[in-house]
Design an enzyme around this catalytic site. Structure first.
Site, PDB file in Angstrom:
ATOM      1  N   HIS A 184      -0.856 -14.547  -4.640  1.00  0.00           N
ATOM      2  CA  HIS A 184      -0.761 -13.132  -4.280  1.00  0.00           C
ATOM      3  C   HIS A 184      -2.120 -12.655  -3.786  1.00  0.00           C
ATOM      4  O   HIS A 184      -2.978 -12.273  -4.577  1.00  0.00           O
ATOM      5  CB  HIS A 184      -0.299 -12.324  -5.514  1.00  0.00           C
ATOM      6  CG  HIS A 184      -0.117 -10.855  -5.244  1.00  0.00           C
ATOM      7  ND1 HIS A 184       0.598 -10.030  -6.098  1.00  0.00           N
ATOM      8  CD2 HIS A 184      -0.547 -10.051  -4.251  1.00  0.00           C
ATOM      9  CE1 HIS A 184       0.589  -8.794  -5.640  1.00  0.00           C
ATOM     10  NE2 HIS A 184      -0.106  -8.775  -4.520  1.00  0.00           N
ATOM     11  N   HIS A 239      -3.696 -10.678   0.015  1.00  0.00           N
ATOM     12  CA  HIS A 239      -3.421 -10.158   1.351  1.00  0.00           C
ATOM     13  C   HIS A 239      -4.609 -10.497   2.246  1.00  0.00           C
ATOM     14  O   HIS A 239      -5.747 -10.145   1.910  1.00  0.00           O
ATOM     15  CB  HIS A 239      -3.232  -8.642   1.304  1.00  0.00           C
ATOM     16  CG  HIS A 239      -2.121  -8.202   0.395  1.00  0.00           C
ATOM     17  ND1 HIS A 239      -0.882  -7.843   0.862  1.00  0.00           N
ATOM     18  CD2 HIS A 239      -2.067  -8.083  -0.965  1.00  0.00           C
ATOM     19  CE1 HIS A 239      -0.113  -7.506  -0.176  1.00  0.00           C
ATOM     20  NE2 HIS A 239      -0.803  -7.647  -1.291  1.00  0.00           N
ATOM     21  N   HIS A 285       6.703  -6.880  -3.918  1.00  0.00           N
ATOM     22  CA  HIS A 285       5.879  -6.101  -4.838  1.00  0.00           C
ATOM     23  C   HIS A 285       6.837  -5.177  -5.604  1.00  0.00           C
ATOM     24  O   HIS A 285       7.652  -4.482  -4.995  1.00  0.00           O
ATOM     25  CB  HIS A 285       4.882  -5.236  -4.076  1.00  0.00           C
ATOM     26  CG  HIS A 285       3.701  -5.982  -3.537  1.00  0.00           C
ATOM     27  ND1 HIS A 285       3.807  -7.024  -2.664  1.00  0.00           N
ATOM     28  CD2 HIS A 285       2.366  -5.815  -3.771  1.00  0.00           C
ATOM     29  CE1 HIS A 285       2.588  -7.471  -2.374  1.00  0.00           C
ATOM     30  NE2 HIS A 285       1.694  -6.760  -3.036  1.00  0.00           N
ATOM     31  N   GLU A 323       4.411  -2.129  -9.754  1.00  0.00           N
ATOM     32  CA  GLU A 323       2.956  -1.919  -9.728  1.00  0.00           C
ATOM     33  C   GLU A 323       2.725  -0.437 -10.086  1.00  0.00           C
ATOM     34  O   GLU A 323       2.147  -0.143 -11.123  1.00  0.00           O
ATOM     35  CB  GLU A 323       2.399  -2.256  -8.343  1.00  0.00           C
ATOM     36  CG  GLU A 323       0.884  -2.078  -8.210  1.00  0.00           C
ATOM     37  CD  GLU A 323       0.409  -2.283  -6.758  1.00  0.00           C
ATOM     38  OE1 GLU A 323       1.219  -2.191  -5.826  1.00  0.00           O
ATOM     39  OE2 GLU A 323      -0.816  -2.511  -6.576  1.00  0.00           O
ATOM     40  N   ASP A 378      -5.104 -10.335  -5.171  1.00  0.00           N
ATOM     41  CA  ASP A 378      -4.515  -9.243  -4.388  1.00  0.00           C
ATOM     42  C   ASP A 378      -5.351  -8.945  -3.133  1.00  0.00           C
ATOM     43  O   ASP A 378      -5.016  -9.429  -2.063  1.00  0.00           O
ATOM     44  CB  ASP A 378      -4.338  -7.988  -5.256  1.00  0.00           C
ATOM     45  CG  ASP A 378      -3.221  -7.074  -4.768  1.00  0.00           C
ATOM     46  OD1 ASP A 378      -2.515  -7.452  -3.821  1.00  0.00           O
ATOM     47  OD2 ASP A 378      -3.066  -5.971  -5.336  1.00  0.00           O
TER      48      ASP A 378
HETATM   49  N1  ADE Z   1      -0.894  -4.275   0.211  1.00  0.00           N
HETATM   50  C1  ADE Z   1      -2.115  -4.717  -0.069  1.00  0.00           C
HETATM   51  N2  ADE Z   1      -2.399  -4.581  -1.367  1.00  0.00           N
HETATM   52  C2  ADE Z   1      -1.303  -4.019  -1.939  1.00  0.00           C
HETATM   53  C3  ADE Z   1      -0.965  -3.635  -3.253  1.00  0.00           C
HETATM   54  N3  ADE Z   1      -1.808  -3.767  -4.271  1.00  0.00           N
HETATM   55  N4  ADE Z   1       0.241  -3.081  -3.448  1.00  0.00           N
HETATM   56  C4  ADE Z   1       1.094  -2.918  -2.440  1.00  0.00           C
HETATM   57  N5  ADE Z   1       0.836  -3.276  -1.195  1.00  0.00           N
HETATM   58  C5  ADE Z   1      -0.357  -3.819  -0.940  1.00  0.00           C
HETATM   59 ZN    ZN Z   2      -0.381  -7.153  -3.280  1.00  0.00          ZN
END
Ligand code: ADE
Ligand code: ZN
Length: 341
Positions: free
Chosen positions: A16, A18, A196, A199, A277
């Site tokens: 996970h 990005h 996701h 969160e 992340d």
């Molecule tokens: N895109 C990048 N980081 C994210 C996150 N923590 N939650 C949702 N979308 C994301």
């Molecule tokens: Zn994420």
């Protein structure tokens, strides 16, 4: 051997992260200059100081704006290659990368520019460092399902080089069910699917992701802890959670790492994994996340090993690679057995 060295040498997968969240401040400024893109900050320190967030949306505003510095295939190559180099240094043997094509095509960057840059860097990293990786394209949940389906269709030339599809962005007010047809189509095409969930959103979004979207993994998943029946189901089915403790701290999903549900969910038998992340925004790569948990949650060496084992259990890799990766963990544990603690 101290715990820092133990974690540093522990073979792991990162599932996970990005790509757009891994532009380090020095690269960010270089890219802005290279492309003549006006940005609000002049120095790396100014940039780092700006990385204080009230919540997910506050972060996403800066994150989407920051994508403007990515223009050429070379830019996408550089950011991806830099991340994979750092991951390799953290003894990540395999990484699964999130990419949000809509954040680039909506600015007029051709999809081919994005894909060829990212995929080229993944191939280079494998050739040069031996690290394997897979690419997961993420639909932005504040956009419509039709836009997600259009992205899916536009990616057809790269289907053979894509691992799967995911869902990211502003969670609250954009429930998983909004993307039911998009996920059904991705599954029909044979792709892995993740989302996701939980969160900032509630446990109900986690359940909906599993039951309606039929995801193979949950990204974050924190809120499942509010629904004991759901926790029991996720544990029984070993549905993996790709958790990101330092991200959750920075985006105020938790007040402290000590309050993070990771250890409670691990103890409940869930396939919990640790990930970064958006490492450049949240101040830590994957090993920093392991160490923050070790310190704040009192994880033992067995817990750290279990988290690393889980990362390969949850990875979308062939079984032979899974077995070899788990054997690499066993070898590290054996090698360090006499010197740890
Ligand atoms: N895109 C990048 N980081 C994210 C996150 N923590 N939650 C949702 N979308 C994301
Ligand atoms: Zn994420």
């Amino acid at each position: 051997m101290n715990v820092r060295d133990f974690v540093a040498g522990l073979p792991k997968a990162e599932l996970h992260m990005h790509i757009e969240g891994s532009i380090e401040p020095d690269l960010f400024i270089r890219l802005a200059r290279r492309n003549g893109v006006a940005i609000r900050w002049q120095t790396e320190d100014e940039l780092r100081a700006a990385y204080q967030f009230d919540d997910l949306q506050d972060f996403l505003d800066l994150y989407y704006d920051g994508c403007r510095v990515l223009v050429t295939a070379g830019d996408f190559f550089d950011v991806t290659r830099d991340y994979l180099r750092r991951a390799h240094a953290d003894r990540v043997l395999h990484a699964e990368l999130f990419l949000g094509p809509q954040g680039h095509t909506s600015r007029g960057v051709p999809l081919a520019t994005v894909m060829e840059g990212v995929l080229g860097a993944m191939e280079a990293a494998r050739a040069e460092d031996g690290i394997t990786s897979g690419l997961i394209a993420v639909a932005q949940r504040h956009r419509s399902e039709e836009e997600g389906l259009a992205m899916l269709a536009d990616l057809e030339p790269w289907y053979g080089r894509l691992l799967g599809f995911g869902l990211g962005g502003a969670e609250v007010g954009n429930p998983p069910g909004k993307f039911a047809a998009f996920f059904a189509r991705c599954r029909e095409l044979g792709f892995k699917v993740v989302a996701h969930a939980g969160e900032e959103g509630p446990a109900a979004y986690v359940r909906e992701s599993v039951e309606v979207l039929q995801v193979q993994r949950l990204d974050h998943g924190n809120a499942c802890i509010d629904d004991p029946a759901l926790v029991a189901e996720l544990a029984a089915r070993r549905v993996p959670l790709t958790m990101c403790p330092l991200s959750n701290l920075k985006l105020r999903v938790v007040d402290t790492v000590a309050a993070h549900p990771l250890k409670r969910l691990l103890d409940a038998g869930l396939c919990v994994t640790v990930n970064s992340d958006d490492p450049s925004y949240f101040g830590g790569y994957v090993n920093d996340n392991y160490l923050a948990c070790e310190e704040a949650l009192g994880l033992g060496r067995d817990d750290l090993v279990q988290l690393a084992r889980n990362s390969f259990e949850a990875a979308f890799i062939p079984d032979a690679q899974r077995r070899a990766s788990l054997a690499a963990i066993d070898a590290w544990v054996a090698q360090t057995a006499t010197t740890t603690r």
